[in-house]
Design a protein around this motif. Structure first.
Motif, PDB file in Angstrom:
ATOM      1  N   ILE A 112       0.909  -1.200  -0.010  1.00  0.00           N
ATOM      2  CA  ILE A 112       0.022  -0.095   0.065  1.00  0.00           C
ATOM      3  C   ILE A 112       0.891   1.389  -0.050  1.00  0.00           C
ATOM      4  CG2 ILE A 112      -0.356   0.331   2.469  1.00  0.00           C
ATOM      5  CD1 ILE A 112      -3.007   0.457  -0.136  1.00  0.00           C
ATOM      6  N   GLY A 113       1.970   1.142   0.477  1.00  0.00           N
ATOM      7  CA  GLY A 113       3.019   2.239   0.312  1.00  0.00           C
ATOM      8  C   GLY A 113       3.149   2.869  -1.111  1.00  0.00           C
ATOM      9  N   TYR A 114       3.021   1.951  -2.194  1.00  0.00           N
ATOM     10  CA  TYR A 114       3.123   2.644  -3.391  1.00  0.00           C
ATOM     11  C   TYR A 114       2.076   3.635  -3.697  1.00  0.00           C
ATOM     12  CZ  TYR A 114       6.302  -1.160  -5.025  1.00  0.00           C
ATOM     13  OH  TYR A 114       7.217  -2.060  -4.987  1.00  0.00           O
ATOM     14  N   ALA A 115       0.766   3.166  -3.223  1.00  0.00           N
ATOM     15  CA  ALA A 115      -0.370   3.920  -3.438  1.00  0.00           C
ATOM     16  C   ALA A 115      -0.342   5.235  -2.453  1.00  0.00           C
ATOM     17  CB  ALA A 115      -1.701   3.206  -3.186  1.00  0.00           C
ATOM     18  N   THR A 144      14.910  -4.480  -6.500  1.00  0.00           N
ATOM     19  CA  THR A 144      14.302  -3.178  -6.188  1.00  0.00           C
ATOM     20  C   THR A 144      14.308  -2.330  -7.364  1.00  0.00           C
ATOM     21  OG1 THR A 144      15.373  -3.226  -4.004  1.00  0.00           O
ATOM     22  CG2 THR A 144      14.820  -0.969  -4.845  1.00  0.00           C
ATOM     23  N   LEU A 145      15.004  -2.266  -8.326  1.00  0.00           N
ATOM     24  CA  LEU A 145      14.976  -1.460  -9.651  1.00  0.00           C
ATOM     25  C   LEU A 145      13.986  -1.906 -10.267  1.00  0.00           C
ATOM     26  CD1 LEU A 145      16.209   0.772 -11.221  1.00  0.00           C
ATOM     27  CD2 LEU A 145      17.869  -1.053 -12.197  1.00  0.00           C
ATOM     28  N   LEU A 146      13.826  -3.516 -10.443  1.00  0.00           N
ATOM     29  CA  LEU A 146      12.880  -3.889 -11.403  1.00  0.00           C
ATOM     30  C   LEU A 146      11.406  -3.668 -10.789  1.00  0.00           C
ATOM     31  CD1 LEU A 146      14.030  -7.387 -12.221  1.00  0.00           C
ATOM     32  CD2 LEU A 146      13.968  -5.629 -13.703  1.00  0.00           C
ATOM     33  N   ASN A 147      11.277  -3.620  -9.274  1.00  0.00           N
ATOM     34  CA  ASN A 147       9.950  -3.130  -8.835  1.00  0.00           C
ATOM     35  C   ASN A 147       9.803  -1.794  -9.190  1.00  0.00           C
ATOM     36  OD1 ASN A 147       9.573  -5.904  -7.495  1.00  0.00           O
ATOM     37  ND2 ASN A 147      10.366  -5.303  -5.695  1.00  0.00           N
ATOM     38  N   GLY A 148      10.707  -0.946  -9.010  1.00  0.00           N
ATOM     39  CA  GLY A 148      10.231   0.458  -9.224  1.00  0.00           C
ATOM     40  C   GLY A 148      10.060   0.711 -10.425  1.00  0.00           C
ATOM     41  N   THR A 149      10.679   0.155 -11.451  1.00  0.00           N
ATOM     42  CA  THR A 149      10.511   0.491 -12.893  1.00  0.00           C
ATOM     43  C   THR A 149       9.228  -0.004 -13.273  1.00  0.00           C
ATOM     44  OG1 THR A 149      12.644   0.032 -13.426  1.00  0.00           O
ATOM     45  CG2 THR A 149      11.282  -0.176 -15.271  1.00  0.00           C
ATOM     46  N   LEU A 150       8.567  -1.354 -12.763  1.00  0.00           N
ATOM     47  CA  LEU A 150       7.382  -1.885 -13.156  1.00  0.00           C
ATOM     48  C   LEU A 150       6.291  -0.839 -12.716  1.00  0.00           C
ATOM     49  CD1 LEU A 150       7.902  -5.635 -12.783  1.00  0.00           C
ATOM     50  CD2 LEU A 150       7.334  -4.702 -14.650  1.00  0.00           C
ATOM     51  N   VAL A 151       6.442  -0.598 -11.446  1.00  0.00           N
ATOM     52  CA  VAL A 151       5.272   0.483 -10.786  1.00  0.00           C
ATOM     53  C   VAL A 151       5.365   1.745 -11.460  1.00  0.00           C
ATOM     54  CG1 VAL A 151       4.770   1.715  -8.696  1.00  0.00           C
ATOM     55  CG2 VAL A 151       5.404  -0.588  -8.355  1.00  0.00           C
ATOM     56  N   THR A 152       6.610   2.331 -11.675  1.00  0.00           N
ATOM     57  CA  THR A 152       6.532   3.624 -12.507  1.00  0.00           C
ATOM     58  C   THR A 152       6.038   3.541 -13.884  1.00  0.00           C
ATOM     59  OG1 THR A 152       8.623   4.245 -11.336  1.00  0.00           O
ATOM     60  CG2 THR A 152       7.978   5.572 -13.281  1.00  0.00           C
ATOM     61  N   ALA A 153       6.103   2.231 -14.466  1.00  0.00           N
ATOM     62  CA  ALA A 153       5.665   2.049 -15.923  1.00  0.00           C
ATOM     63  C   ALA A 153       4.084   1.999 -15.849  1.00  0.00           C
ATOM     64  CB  ALA A 153       6.537   0.817 -16.513  1.00  0.00           C
ATOM     65  N   PHE A 154       3.562   1.297 -14.816  1.00  0.00           N
ATOM     66  CA  PHE A 154       2.228   1.110 -14.696  1.00  0.00           C
ATOM     67  C   PHE A 154       1.464   2.206 -14.419  1.00  0.00           C
ATOM     68  CE2 PHE A 154       3.048  -3.647 -14.271  1.00  0.00           C
ATOM     69  CZ  PHE A 154       2.584  -4.055 -15.270  1.00  0.00           C
ATOM     70  N   ILE A 155       2.131   3.121 -13.558  1.00  0.00           N
ATOM     71  CA  ILE A 155       1.499   4.463 -13.111  1.00  0.00           C
ATOM     72  C   ILE A 155       1.547   5.311 -14.270  1.00  0.00           C
ATOM     73  CG2 ILE A 155       1.989   6.455 -11.740  1.00  0.00           C
ATOM     74  CD1 ILE A 155       2.849   4.728  -9.545  1.00  0.00           C
ATOM     75  N   TYR A 156       2.582   5.260 -15.000  1.00  0.00           N
ATOM     76  CA  TYR A 156       2.738   6.268 -16.216  1.00  0.00           C
ATOM     77  C   TYR A 156       1.338   5.618 -17.275  1.00  0.00           C
ATOM     78  CZ  TYR A 156       4.254   8.066 -20.597  1.00  0.00           C
ATOM     79  OH  TYR A 156       4.237   8.731 -21.845  1.00  0.00           O
ATOM     80  N   LEU A 157       1.554   4.439 -17.462  1.00  0.00           N
ATOM     81  CA  LEU A 157       0.379   3.942 -18.608  1.00  0.00           C
ATOM     82  C   LEU A 157      -1.111   4.143 -17.958  1.00  0.00           C
ATOM     83  CD1 LEU A 157       1.986   0.507 -19.535  1.00  0.00           C
ATOM     84  CD2 LEU A 157       1.944   2.551 -20.865  1.00  0.00           C
ATOM     85  N   GLY A 158      -1.272   4.048 -16.683  1.00  0.00           N
ATOM     86  CA  GLY A 158      -2.491   4.383 -16.111  1.00  0.00           C
ATOM     87  C   GLY A 158      -2.745   5.332 -16.185  1.00  0.00           C
ATOM     88  N   GLN A 159      -1.851   6.549 -15.780  1.00  0.00           N
ATOM     89  CA  GLN A 159      -2.391   7.999 -15.913  1.00  0.00           C
ATOM     90  C   GLN A 159      -2.392   8.370 -17.538  1.00  0.00           C
ATOM     91  OE1 GLN A 159      -2.233  10.231 -13.301  1.00  0.00           O
ATOM     92  NE2 GLN A 159      -3.514  11.418 -14.916  1.00  0.00           N
ATOM     93  N   ALA A 185      11.630   3.545  -2.022  1.00  0.00           N
ATOM     94  CA  ALA A 185      11.652   2.992  -0.670  1.00  0.00           C
ATOM     95  C   ALA A 185      10.542   2.042  -0.538  1.00  0.00           C
ATOM     96  CB  ALA A 185      11.409   4.084   0.438  1.00  0.00           C
ATOM     97  N   THR A 186       9.417   2.163  -1.102  1.00  0.00           N
ATOM     98  CA  THR A 186       8.609   0.661  -1.030  1.00  0.00           C
ATOM     99  C   THR A 186       9.015  -0.283  -1.826  1.00  0.00           C
ATOM    100  OG1 THR A 186       6.805   2.667  -0.599  1.00  0.00           O
ATOM    101  CG2 THR A 186       6.202   0.303  -1.266  1.00  0.00           C
ATOM    102  N   ALA A 187       9.673   0.001  -2.998  1.00  0.00           N
ATOM    103  CA  ALA A 187      10.234  -0.870  -3.877  1.00  0.00           C
ATOM    104  C   ALA A 187      11.282  -1.838  -3.025  1.00  0.00           C
ATOM    105  CB  ALA A 187      10.566  -0.357  -5.276  1.00  0.00           C
ATOM    106  N   ALA A 188      11.945  -0.955  -2.384  1.00  0.00           N
ATOM    107  CA  ALA A 188      13.190  -1.677  -1.530  1.00  0.00           C
ATOM    108  C   ALA A 188      12.781  -2.482  -0.714  1.00  0.00           C
ATOM    109  CB  ALA A 188      14.218  -0.725  -1.227  1.00  0.00           C
ATOM    110  N   LEU A 189      11.632  -2.003   0.040  1.00  0.00           N
ATOM    111  CA  LEU A 189      10.930  -2.932   1.091  1.00  0.00           C
ATOM    112  C   LEU A 189      10.365  -4.165   0.575  1.00  0.00           C
ATOM    113  CD1 LEU A 189      10.695  -3.038   4.180  1.00  0.00           C
ATOM    114  CD2 LEU A 189       8.645  -1.768   3.810  1.00  0.00           C
ATOM    115  N   SER A 190       9.424  -3.898  -0.517  1.00  0.00           N
ATOM    116  CA  SER A 190       9.026  -5.248  -1.181  1.00  0.00           C
ATOM    117  C   SER A 190      10.125  -6.130  -1.816  1.00  0.00           C
ATOM    118  CB  SER A 190       8.091  -4.565  -2.400  1.00  0.00           C
ATOM    119  OG  SER A 190       7.145  -3.833  -2.021  1.00  0.00           O
TER     120      SER A 190
END
Length: 435
Positions: A110-113, A159-174, A130-135
């Motif tokens: 939920i830290g991503y949101a 961590t980098l993969l988590n951050g990249t995926l989340v950023t990409a999905f946020i970008y696409l969702g927006q 930071a949330t990606a590193a914790l995940s």
């Protein structure tokens, strides 16, 4: 992804109900995820009574922190200083819980949101990272008392993969949310233009100019949808493969197998980067640059088989034709997505691919002997088969083709894509092949 698409405070302007539902979900979800994480920790790890008491205490303190800052005071969401204090405390509590048990990764998610909704500017992306590193720490089994250099490297990569995926999905969702808003605006403008056209024929020239502008906007929306499909077919599949290889590296000891996995991960990363650049330039996929469609499909299947260890046989029937580039790209992407789904979900031991050239139709059939699923039940549940199957359907329907999926639990899956065999201008019939 639809939920992440609306995380921006500006995304819900003019749509009060969805924004209110999102805000309510972000207030309630942390408490539900805390309970969801605590139960498997108690049931599966067999902790002692003292450890359970400590973990329950940290969980209650965390719930109280979220309750005070988010649930009971939703109006504080726009106050930057207060939200920095809240998110710092959230990260500290989530870290303590993940150190207690990797099961609390469900709560840490939920830290991503919260980072995207409550933080601003560079702090937002720092919170996401930071949330990606914790995940990543939870995904790799939690903290180890004596981590090796390899453990740290793998943790940083995940961590980098988590951050990249989340950023990409946020970008696409927006972008998808922006497209919906733009589409509504365009439709409203078209309706207004039609009304004015009926009432004032004298403004015919001006209205034509307005319609041309709207057509351009529709073209922009179509290009954004194309990019979304291409990112899914290149970056998302490539990143999934990289994660799979790195997880295998973590389990393998020193030796040739470990080096092979690392090499495979590096190759997938280079290939994904190359395909992403081609997608941005709207260039044909690399396998089709210098080969015909049957050889391209066979090459993709051979590489997939080498990566997954699952046997894949490719057969071509009929007279091989040089087809329109859009036809060949569509069928190649369908083959890639179908193989990716087999690797992720089917648990198959072999896959058969048949490319059939007929008089006016070309069909691609992919069959596996894996776990299968119930397509009707999945459609009734509203999942639609995920973005992969949806993307395949969209690609095939754009060419006036048909995609058929046949599957039963325990009986494997068969996917058949049929599209018109539109020849490439200036190309002649090639020889018949049977591979």
């Amino acid at each position: 992804m639809a939920m992440i698409a609306q995380l921006s405070p500006a995304a819900g302007e003019g749509r009060a109900d969805p924004e209110e539902r999102l805000a309510l979900a972000l207030r309630v979800a942390p408490h539900a995820l805390l309970i969801f994480s605590l139960i498997p920790y108690v049931l599966t790890q067999g902790p002692r009574a003292g450890a359970v008491a400590v973990t329950v205490g940290v969980t209650l303190a965390t719930a109280a922190w979220v309750l005070w800052w988010v649930t009971l005071h939703p109006g504080w969401a726009g106050r930057r200083g207060l939200m920095i204090v809240y998110f710092t405390g959230f990260l500290a509590a989530a870290t303590l819980l993940v150190l207690r048990s990797p099961w609390f990764a469900f709560f840490a998610w939920i830290g991503y949101a919260h980072a995207y909704r409550f933080l601003r500017g560079p702090l937002r992306y720092a919170g996401l990272l930071a949330t990606a590193a914790l995940s990543a720490l939870a995904q790799l089994g939690g903290y180890r008392s004596s981590p090796t250099v390899a453990d740290l490297v793998i943790w940083l990569v995940v961590t980098l993969l988590n951050g990249t995926l989340v950023t990409a999905f946020i970008y696409l969702g927006q972008k998808a949310d922006d497209q919906n808003e733009a589409r509504k605006k365009v439709l409203g403008e078209v309706a207004e233009a039609n009304r004015r056209l009926e009432e004032m024929m004298a403004e015919n020239t001006g209205l034509h100019a307005q319609l041309l502008t709207q057509a351009r906007k529709a073209g922009v929306l179509e290009e954004r949808q194309r990019m979304a499909r291409e990112i899914h077919d290149t970056l998302a599949q490539g990143l999934t493969g990289i994660i799979t290889q790195l997880e295998a590296v973590q389990q393998a000891g020193p030796g040739p197998e470990r080096e092979r996995r690392i090499g495979a991960a590096a190759r997938l990363a280079r290939h994904s980067l190359s395909e992403a650049r081609r997608s941005v330039r709207a260039v044909r996929p690399e396998p089709l640059e210098n080969t015909r469609l049957p050889e391209a499909v066979a090459g993709v299947a051979e590489q997939w088989s080498a990566d997954t260890g699952v046997a894949a046989a490719v057969t071509t029937t009929g007279t091989v034709l040089g087809l329109h580039p859009e036809i060949e790209v569509t069928l190649l992407r369908v083959a890639q997505e179908a193989l990716a789904n087999v690797a992720k979900h089917a648990g198959a031991s072999r896959v058969g691919i048949t490319l059939s050239y007929m008089e006016d139709v070309i069909s691609l059939d992919i069959r596996d002997d894996g776990a299968g699923f119930a397509p009707r039940e999945r459609a009734a549940a509203g999942s639609g088969g995920g973005f992969g199957l949806t993307g395949m359907r969209q690609r095939v329907r754009r060419l006036a083709g048909q995609l058929v999926i046949e599957s039963e639990p325990g009986q494997g899956t068969a996917i058949s894509a049929s599209v018109p065999a539109i020849p490439r201008a200036g190309l002649t019939v090639m020889e018949t092949a049977d591979e």
